[in-house]
Design an enzyme around this catalytic site. Structure first.
Site, PDB file in Angstrom:
ATOM      1  N   GLU A  82       0.820  -1.221   0.000  1.00  0.00           N
ATOM      2  CA  GLU A  82       0.000   0.000   0.000  1.00  0.00           C
ATOM      3  C   GLU A  82       0.851   1.266   0.000  1.00  0.00           C
ATOM      4  O   GLU A  82       1.530   1.568   0.978  1.00  0.00           O
ATOM      5  CB  GLU A  82      -0.929   0.031   1.217  1.00  0.00           C
TER       6      GLU A  82
ATOM      7  N   ASP B 257      -5.199   2.526  -2.559  1.00  0.00           N
ATOM      8  CA  ASP B 257      -6.094   3.333  -1.734  1.00  0.00           C
ATOM      9  C   ASP B 257      -6.343   4.665  -2.439  1.00  0.00           C
ATOM     10  O   ASP B 257      -5.443   5.500  -2.547  1.00  0.00           O
ATOM     11  CB  ASP B 257      -5.474   3.552  -0.356  1.00  0.00           C
TER      12      ASP B 257
ATOM     13  N   GLN C  20      -9.190   0.608  -2.018  1.00  0.00           N
ATOM     14  CA  GLN C  20      -9.789   1.206  -0.824  1.00  0.00           C
ATOM     15  C   GLN C  20     -10.219   2.630  -1.158  1.00  0.00           C
ATOM     16  O   GLN C  20      -9.750   3.213  -2.138  1.00  0.00           O
ATOM     17  CB  GLN C  20      -8.809   1.225   0.351  1.00  0.00           C
TER      18      GLN C  20
ATOM     19  N   GLU D 289     -12.090   2.135   4.037  1.00  0.00           N
ATOM     20  CA  GLU D 289     -11.154   2.528   5.091  1.00  0.00           C
ATOM     21  C   GLU D 289     -11.325   4.022   5.360  1.00  0.00           C
ATOM     22  O   GLU D 289     -10.477   4.851   5.067  1.00  0.00           O
ATOM     23  CB  GLU D 289      -9.712   2.210   4.684  1.00  0.00           C
TER      24      GLU D 289
END
Length: 292
Positions: A172, A208, A236, A272
């Protein structure tokens, strides 16, 4: 009144009742979304609930069919697995390696490999095939190029373990402007470069959208590049500013979710984000963003 007119009005009234019933069901269980499969992050949602298993129950009660969470070591993994099975929840992904110690420091690689082995055993119990790994914060005296090379080296050591267990490690990238100042990996280009250098089907990216937006913008354009490079395994999201649910900030998530559909992404999208209001209202906001 002609019979056909009477029948039409009766049918219309019945249709209205069913539509209202459907709307009520959507309001009661907004986690049942139209286009996208969401996995709610039970670390950021229901954060005041100390009993982790009750967070899982709350997610299922809102209609979500998957969850994600952070480090597995602090969890009673068998109990989480049993509860998820009972509630009909999938575990979309969890974190196997966090910020400290950094993966970007070679002296931590032996511990990283050991942790991945243990994480794969947890993943088997949880029936989960994705585990997030984080590159680490800057190491004094090392250039970013050196740190990224060390991340590649560490991932190459762990990749055969993940391959053997049928698990994918998802790296990530963060953002350093708002949340993670001093982190060594941010932005899509260096993250894709790392995945390509490792060269394993068991090492991809946790993309993300919140971090990517803050770092570089052009979410849909960069998504297309990430998928073209076969580098993305998980998505995400959170809105910005605030890292809250869709509709609270500047991002048009309906547009981005449409793009994911066009790119034929059929995996989970992790929520998230921190609910700005109640979890039920946040779930409804997610439902609305996906109702296109």
């Amino acid at each position: 009144m002609p019979p056909d007119r009477r029948s039409f009005l009766a049918a219309s009234a019945a249709g209205g009742v069913f539509a209202l019933a459907g709307a009520a069901r959507a309001a009661d269980r907004p986690g049942r979304t139209k286009n996208t499969k969401f996995a709610v992050n039970v670390e950021m949602w229901w954060s005041r609930e100390k009993d982790f298993l009750k967070r899982l129950e709350a997610a299922a009660a809102l209609g979500f069919t998957a969850v994600e969470f952070w480090p597995f070591e602090s969890k009673n993994v068998p109990a989480v697995a049993e509860t998820c099975q009972r509630l009909g929840l999938d575990v979309a992904q969890f974190t196997v390696w966090g910020f400290k110690p950094g993966l970007n420091e070679p002296k931590n690689h032996a511990a990283f490999v050991e942790k991945v082995e243990k994480g794969c055993e947890a993943a088997k119990t949880l029936k989960c095939n994705l585990m997030t790994v984080v590159a680490g914060d800057d190491v004094s005296g090392m250039s970013q190029e050196q740190m990224h090379a060390n991340v590649i080296e560490g991932l190459k050591k762990a990749a055969p373990i993940a391959e053997r267990h049928g698990v994918t490690l998802i790296l990530e990238p963060m953002n350093i402007r708002v949340d993670h100042k001093g982190h060594c990996l941010y932005g899509s280009a260096p993250a894709i470069k790392i995945v390509q250098a490792v060269g394993s089907k068991a090492v991809k990216l946790n993309w993300d959208l919140y971090h990517m937006h803050i770092t570089e913008g052009d979410l849909c354009g960069h998504l297309r590049e990430g998928f073209a490079a076969d580098a993305i395994a998980y998505i995400q999201l959170a809105d910005h500013p605030g890292r809250n649910e869709p509709g609270t900030g500047e991002l048009n998530y309906s547009r981005v979710l449409k793009e994911l559909k066009a790119l034929k992404y059929d995996g989970w999208v992790g929520l998230e984000c921190v609910p700005k209001r109640s979890e039920a209202e946040a779930a409804q906001a997610v439902h609305n963003a996906d109702n296109w």
